[in-house]
Design a protein around this motif. Structure first.
Motif, PDB file in Angstrom:
ATOM      1  N   VAL A  13       0.867  -1.175   0.000  1.00 51.31           N
ATOM      2  CA  VAL A  13       0.000   0.000   0.000  1.00 51.31           C
ATOM      3  C   VAL A  13       0.903   1.225   0.000  1.00 51.31           C
ATOM      4  O   VAL A  13       1.598   1.499   0.980  1.00 51.31           O
ATOM      5  CB  VAL A  13      -0.921   0.029   1.235  1.00 51.31           C
ATOM      6  CG1 VAL A  13      -1.807   1.272   1.208  1.00 51.31           C
ATOM      7  CG2 VAL A  13      -1.765  -1.234   1.309  1.00 51.31           C
ATOM      8  N   GLY A  14       0.933   1.956  -1.099  1.00 55.30           N
ATOM      9  CA  GLY A  14       1.822   3.099  -1.212  1.00 55.30           C
ATOM     10  C   GLY A  14       3.275   2.652  -1.307  1.00 55.30           C
ATOM     11  O   GLY A  14       3.584   1.479  -1.518  1.00 55.30           O
ATOM     12  N   ARG A  15       4.172   3.609  -1.153  1.00 55.85           N
ATOM     13  CA  ARG A  15       5.601   3.304  -1.147  1.00 55.85           C
ATOM     14  C   ARG A  15       6.021   2.968   0.272  1.00 55.85           C
ATOM     15  O   ARG A  15       6.084   3.841   1.133  1.00 55.85           O
ATOM     16  CB  ARG A  15       6.406   4.489  -1.677  1.00 55.85           C
ATOM     17  CG  ARG A  15       6.176   4.755  -3.158  1.00 55.85           C
ATOM     18  CD  ARG A  15       7.125   5.816  -3.670  1.00 55.85           C
ATOM     19  NE  ARG A  15       6.981   6.015  -5.108  1.00 55.85           N
ATOM     20  CZ  ARG A  15       7.724   6.849  -5.817  1.00 55.85           C
ATOM     21  NH1 ARG A  15       8.660   7.569  -5.219  1.00 55.85           N
ATOM     22  NH2 ARG A  15       7.533   6.968  -7.120  1.00 55.85           N
ATOM     23  N   VAL A  16       6.298   1.703   0.503  1.00 61.04           N
ATOM     24  CA  VAL A  16       6.572   1.229   1.855  1.00 61.04           C
ATOM     25  C   VAL A  16       8.071   1.115   2.072  1.00 61.04           C
ATOM     26  O   VAL A  16       8.765   0.418   1.330  1.00 61.04           O
ATOM     27  CB  VAL A  16       5.914  -0.145   2.110  1.00 61.04           C
ATOM     28  CG1 VAL A  16       6.005  -0.493   3.585  1.00 61.04           C
ATOM     29  CG2 VAL A  16       4.470  -0.140   1.653  1.00 61.04           C
ATOM     30  N   THR A 117      -0.354   5.337  10.777  1.00 58.46           N
ATOM     31  CA  THR A 117       0.362   5.690   9.552  1.00 58.46           C
ATOM     32  C   THR A 117       0.627   4.465   8.682  1.00 58.46           C
ATOM     33  O   THR A 117       0.826   4.597   7.478  1.00 58.46           O
ATOM     34  CB  THR A 117       1.707   6.354   9.877  1.00 58.46           C
ATOM     35  OG1 THR A 117       2.517   5.430  10.635  1.00 58.46           O
ATOM     36  CG2 THR A 117       1.507   7.629  10.686  1.00 58.46           C
ATOM     37  N   HIS A 118       0.641   3.283   9.309  1.00 58.69           N
ATOM     38  CA  HIS A 118       0.939   2.051   8.587  1.00 58.69           C
ATOM     39  C   HIS A 118      -0.074   0.969   8.963  1.00 58.69           C
ATOM     40  O   HIS A 118      -0.635   0.983  10.066  1.00 58.69           O
ATOM     41  CB  HIS A 118       2.358   1.567   8.900  1.00 58.69           C
ATOM     42  CG  HIS A 118       3.412   2.415   8.268  1.00 58.69           C
ATOM     43  ND1 HIS A 118       3.661   3.713   8.669  1.00 58.69           N
ATOM     44  CD2 HIS A 118       4.288   2.158   7.252  1.00 58.69           C
ATOM     45  CE1 HIS A 118       4.633   4.218   7.931  1.00 58.69           C
ATOM     46  NE2 HIS A 118       5.029   3.303   7.071  1.00 58.69           N
ATOM     47  N   THR A 132      -7.418  -1.085  -0.848  1.00 59.56           N
ATOM     48  CA  THR A 132      -6.070  -0.529  -0.954  1.00 59.56           C
ATOM     49  C   THR A 132      -6.113   0.924  -1.403  1.00 59.56           C
ATOM     50  O   THR A 132      -5.375   1.776  -0.888  1.00 59.56           O
ATOM     51  CB  THR A 132      -5.229  -1.367  -1.934  1.00 59.56           C
ATOM     52  OG1 THR A 132      -5.156  -2.711  -1.452  1.00 59.56           O
ATOM     53  CG2 THR A 132      -3.821  -0.811  -2.064  1.00 59.56           C
ATOM     54  N   GLU A 136      -4.690   4.264   0.642  1.00 58.11           N
ATOM     55  CA  GLU A 136      -3.736   5.219   0.073  1.00 58.11           C
ATOM     56  C   GLU A 136      -4.285   6.644   0.122  1.00 58.11           C
ATOM     57  O   GLU A 136      -3.548   7.591   0.418  1.00 58.11           O
ATOM     58  CB  GLU A 136      -3.402   4.825  -1.362  1.00 58.11           C
ATOM     59  CG  GLU A 136      -2.578   3.552  -1.470  1.00 58.11           C
ATOM     60  CD  GLU A 136      -1.960   3.377  -2.841  1.00 58.11           C
ATOM     61  OE1 GLU A 136      -1.452   4.371  -3.395  1.00 58.11           O
ATOM     62  OE2 GLU A 136      -1.990   2.256  -3.359  1.00 58.11           O
ATOM     63  N   GLY A 139      -3.705   8.181   3.366  1.00 52.92           N
ATOM     64  CA  GLY A 139      -2.317   8.357   3.759  1.00 52.92           C
ATOM     65  C   GLY A 139      -1.673   7.176   4.447  1.00 52.92           C
ATOM     66  O   GLY A 139      -0.577   7.308   5.004  1.00 52.92           O
ATOM     67  N   ARG A 141       0.224   3.528   4.659  1.00 53.62           N
ATOM     68  CA  ARG A 141       1.137   2.692   3.899  1.00 53.62           C
ATOM     69  C   ARG A 141       1.260   1.347   4.597  1.00 53.62           C
ATOM     70  O   ARG A 141       1.019   1.245   5.794  1.00 53.62           O
ATOM     71  CB  ARG A 141       2.508   3.362   3.790  1.00 53.62           C
ATOM     72  CG  ARG A 141       2.540   4.543   2.840  1.00 53.62           C
ATOM     73  CD  ARG A 141       3.816   5.331   2.979  1.00 53.62           C
ATOM     74  NE  ARG A 141       3.822   6.089   4.229  1.00 53.62           N
ATOM     75  CZ  ARG A 141       4.854   6.808   4.670  1.00 53.62           C
ATOM     76  NH1 ARG A 141       5.970   6.832   3.978  1.00 53.62           N
ATOM     77  NH2 ARG A 141       4.780   7.474   5.794  1.00 53.62           N
TER      78      ARG A 141
END
Length: 206
Positions: A13-16, A117-118, A132, A136, A139, A141
């Motif tokens: 999910v996003g740039r991890v 946040t995660h 997903t 995103e 916000g 990840r």
């Protein structure tokens, strides 16, 4: 890592950033979110709710380190096993039920005040893409792992499950299960070291 929306896949999910993901558990900003459909049918807390007696909490987010009462159905319960690892790593645990509750309890708090946040979540392949995308947008990840068995195959099945009607118990593929356990064990090791960076040969999140 096997990615994609097929059953048993692990989807970022996003740039991890793996190191950041592990660190956020110690800060209490990682949410581990299994689905209610992973509960056994004999769950003493019931299935379609956010509760887990074995984790010692009937609150919205299980964060306490104390253990509750472990009854026979709990001893092989995946949510109890993974939830215990998550709590020991400093993360929070939330058992997902309906789309409305997910919006109220995960998406809005993350969007409005960065409560989390995660995320590390388990969902059916059918709902993985919209879920997903929503994460995103808010916000978050992390990773979404899809069920390999017992998952909803179409909208009709998903809509029934969204109301608590789920005659199957879902489960992950062995590879996904092992991957989650290793990732949470790494989070726990980081937490036990007081949040200091630890050397590792290869991160399971890499």
């Amino acid at each position: 890592m096997r990615s994609g929306l097929l059953g048993g896949a692990i989807n970022p999910v996003g740039r991890v950033d793996p190191d950041e993901f592990v660190a956020e558990a110690s800060r209490g900003r990682l949410l581990v979110a299994p689905g209610f459909c992973q509960k056994p049918f004999g769950c003493p807390a019931g299935r379609f709710n956010h509760d887990c007696i074995a984790l010692g909490s009937s609150l919205l987010y299980a964060e306490a380190s104390g253990q509750g009462e472990t009854l026979p159905p709990c001893r092989n319960c995946y949510i109890y096993e993974i939830g215990s690892l998550a709590i020991q790593a400093g993360a929070s645990v939330y058992i997902m039920t309906s789309a409305l509750d997910i919006g109220r309890h995960i998406l809005l708090p993350s969007l409005e005040d960065r409560r989390f946040t995660h995320i590390l979540a388990c969902v059916c392949p059918y709902s993985a893409h919209p879920f997903t995308l929503a994460l995103e947008i808010c916000g978050l990840r992390g990773y979404v792992v899809t069920f390999a068995r017992g998952a909803c195959a179409d909208y009709a099945a998903w809509a029934r499950a969204d109301e608590g009607i789920k005659p199957e118990q879902t489960s992950l593929a062995p590879e996904g299960d092992e991957w989650i356990r290793k990732l949470l064990e790494e989070c726990q090791a980081h937490h036990d070291c007081g949040g200091k960076r630890i050397w590792r040969r290869k991160s399971p999140a890499a």
